[in-house]
Write an enzyme that holds these catalytic residues in place. Structure first.
Site, mmCIF file in Angstrom:
data_model
loop_
_atom_site.group_PDB
_atom_site.id
_atom_site.type_symbol
_atom_site.label_atom_id
_atom_site.label_comp_id
_atom_site.label_asym_id
_atom_site.label_seq_id
_atom_site.Cartn_x
_atom_site.Cartn_y
_atom_site.Cartn_z
ATOM 1 C CG HIS A 18 49.050 34.322 33.497
ATOM 2 N ND1 HIS A 18 49.349 34.373 32.008
ATOM 3 C CD2 HIS A 18 49.538 35.492 34.010
ATOM 4 C CE1 HIS A 18 49.820 35.630 32.111
ATOM 5 N NE2 HIS A 18 50.008 36.325 32.920
ATOM 6 C CE LYS A 42 49.406 45.440 27.885
ATOM 7 N NZ LYS A 42 49.679 44.106 28.854
ATOM 8 N NE ARG A 91 56.911 38.606 34.828
ATOM 9 C CZ ARG A 91 56.486 39.130 33.814
ATOM 10 N NH1 ARG A 91 56.133 38.463 32.620
ATOM 11 N NH2 ARG A 91 56.573 40.283 33.533
ATOM 12 C CB SER A 129 51.760 37.465 27.821
ATOM 13 O OG SER A 129 51.132 36.569 28.643
#
Length: 160
Positions: A18, A42, A91, A129
């Site tokens: 990030h 989440k 990614r 993450s």
């Protein structure tokens, strides 16, 4: 008119991937807003306030970057902030399908906004993450995966 970009995400936690994307896009805009998503869907390691503080510390070297929290649609926040561009990081190929769907949904909701997809630098493309949290929970080394301020915060969370 100022060129303003919004980089939304959960950032739980912010990773070096990030940070790399933000470092690379910040020279392109007058202002970059890192938008911490407030989501009840989440399970988070850090509260939104903790994430905001960690991001501010990790990005303090970038004077045109600010951090905010928002719980609604990104396009609604962008209208309020007078932003023009949503920045998203990629990614792997697997990210593309999701990001394309989101970009098209955002275009349907707000045709004046653009989505900028930024490829992760090769040295960071494997960092997520979720993966970082797994490393932390299992006692692995976090150095180089997240900013130093986040290493300390994660280690403190795990010890509790």
């Amino acid at each position: 008119m100022s060129k303003i970009a919004v980089y939304p995400g959960s950032f739980d936690p912010i990773t070096m991937g990030h940070v790399d994307i933000i470092n690379r896009i910040s020279p392109l805009y007058d202002e970059v807003i890192v938008l911490v998503a407030q989501s009840s869907q989440k399970q988070s390691m850090f509260s939104v306030e903790e994430r905001k503080t960690l991001i501010e510390k990790a990005l303090s070297h970038l004077k045109n970057v600010k951090v905010d929290i928002f719980g609604g649609l990104t396009v609604e926040y962008m209208k309020k902030a007078k932003a023009q561009v949503i920045v998203r990081g990629l990614r792997a190929v697997s990210d593309f399908e999701y990001e394309m769907t989101m970009a098209n949904m955002n275009r349907k909701l707000a045709p004046d906004f653009e989505t900028l997809l930024v490829f992760a630098s090769p040295e960071f493309y494997y960092i997520s993450s979720r993966g970082v949290k797994e490393v932390a929970i299992n006692g692995g080394a976090l150095k180089g995966l997240v900013p130093d301020v986040v290493v300390e915060a994660m280690e403190n969370k795990i010890r509790k």
